[in-house]
Write an enzyme that holds these catalytic residues in place. Sequence first.
Site, mmCIF file in Angstrom:
data_model
loop_
_atom_site.group_PDB
_atom_site.id
_atom_site.type_symbol
_atom_site.label_atom_id
_atom_site.label_comp_id
_atom_site.label_asym_id
_atom_site.label_seq_id
_atom_site.Cartn_x
_atom_site.Cartn_y
_atom_site.Cartn_z
ATOM 1 N N CYS A 1 30.430 29.333 -16.924
ATOM 2 C CA CYS A 1 29.536 29.899 -15.901
ATOM 3 C C CYS A 1 30.255 30.628 -14.758
ATOM 4 O O CYS A 1 29.674 31.502 -14.131
ATOM 5 C CB CYS A 1 28.567 28.852 -15.378
ATOM 6 N N LYS B 1 23.618 15.898 -18.934
ATOM 7 C CA LYS B 1 23.603 16.729 -17.731
ATOM 8 C C LYS B 1 22.207 17.331 -17.615
ATOM 9 O O LYS B 1 21.739 18.024 -18.519
ATOM 10 C CB LYS B 1 24.654 17.823 -17.842
ATOM 11 N N LYS C 1 25.026 13.206 -15.019
ATOM 12 C CA LYS C 1 25.055 14.132 -13.887
ATOM 13 C C LYS C 1 23.684 14.727 -13.661
ATOM 14 O O LYS C 1 23.080 15.169 -14.636
ATOM 15 C CB LYS C 1 26.043 15.241 -14.222
HETATM 16 C C1 PBG Z 1 28.890 24.268 -14.475
HETATM 17 C C2 PBG Z 1 28.826 23.115 -13.552
HETATM 18 C C3 PBG Z 1 27.894 22.908 -12.542
HETATM 19 C C4 PBG Z 1 28.303 21.779 -11.868
HETATM 20 C C5 PBG Z 1 29.447 21.310 -12.493
HETATM 21 N N1 PBG Z 1 29.747 22.146 -13.558
HETATM 22 C C6 PBG Z 1 26.755 23.702 -12.075
HETATM 23 C C7 PBG Z 1 25.661 24.048 -12.949
HETATM 24 O O1 PBG Z 1 25.471 23.486 -14.031
HETATM 25 O O2 PBG Z 1 24.959 24.970 -12.536
HETATM 26 C C8 PBG Z 1 27.616 21.202 -10.674
HETATM 27 C C9 PBG Z 1 28.423 20.303 -9.833
HETATM 28 C C10 PBG Z 1 27.856 20.044 -8.487
HETATM 29 O O3 PBG Z 1 26.726 20.416 -8.161
HETATM 30 O O4 PBG Z 1 28.598 19.449 -7.706
HETATM 31 N N2 PBG Z 1 28.481 24.125 -15.742
#
Ligand code: PBG
Length: 316
Positions: free
Chosen positions: A117, A184, A237
């Site tokens: 990303c 996630k 997460k």
């Molecule tokens: C990317 C990723 C994200 C986070 C960790 N890896 C953001 C998303 O999925 O948009 C978020 C971590 C945080 O909010 O502290 N894949």
Amino acid sequence: MFKRFRDRRIDKATRLKYQETFLAKSDFILPIFIVGGKNRIEAISSMKNINRMSIDMALVYLKNLISRGLKSILIFGVPDKKGIEQAYSNDGVVQLAVKEIKSKLPDLTVITDVCLCSYTHDGHCHIGDNDATCEILAKIALSHAENGADIVAPSDMMDGRVYYIKKALNDNGYKTPILSYAAKFVSNFYGPFREAANSTPAYGDRKTYQMNYANPIEAMEEIEADIEEGASMIMIKPALSYLDIIRMAKDRFKIPTYAYNVSGEYAALNYLIDNELAKEEIIYEILVSIKRAGADKIVSYFTPYILEKLDEYQSL
Ligand code: PBG
């Protein structure tokens, strides 16, 4: 007759004797945002005390935290220019950072986030096709391993990514463990991170790949699949709205269980503290709740705070 519970609470010493959940400094993993170049420290407006840093500055910062008990970090690369080749290049910011950090600070456990990303032009975690994305993720993870990562952590939520990564590592003789962000959820708590990592999706959202937060059973299926594919540790997460998922996973799977106390949780708590709506102790309270729910390790932007203050909370 009735039972007297308040006897357990008369003073701090007594409360500590009865305390069931304790945090350890070694439970904590600090996320860190690395940029290219030298001598760079860039504040992230939505995340107090968190900066994007070039490798040289990160080394100084980490050395200091190690002297206070830091054991582990999670690296996010923030490239100056977009383009997916950067994500698996030996000159990429993550690869350079891992190499440098492992050579200068060998005792620090270095985990790398494996995702696209921050590299795609549209800010999504994939390139359209699921399996083609997995092949690229495998290249990224392999390049992190080749540069010395202790653990690789895919956070993209493509199907089969752990399978592809495990195969690429095995085929090249690497035993690097995979920490999969197995459950996630598509969360509104990631906002500040996207400012930090410059990874806000240019259009749409992540609902076609990150999990529906209403689905605990599916979360267990996701975790089980990742374990079958070869994950050595799993992550839930975000953490705070997902304590039930942490507990379910912990009870069901015999595998190290990590939780990610994400950027929106960090910013929300800081808002309360900075506006004197909550005492700083709220940080300890929520971190204890994550551990109590069953997390073995906690990824948190509050790690430096905890390294500094933990002894005050847990001793006389
Ligand atoms: C990317 C990723 C994200 C986070 C960790 N890896 C953001 C998303 O999925 O948009 C978020 C971590 C945080 O909010 O502290 N894949």
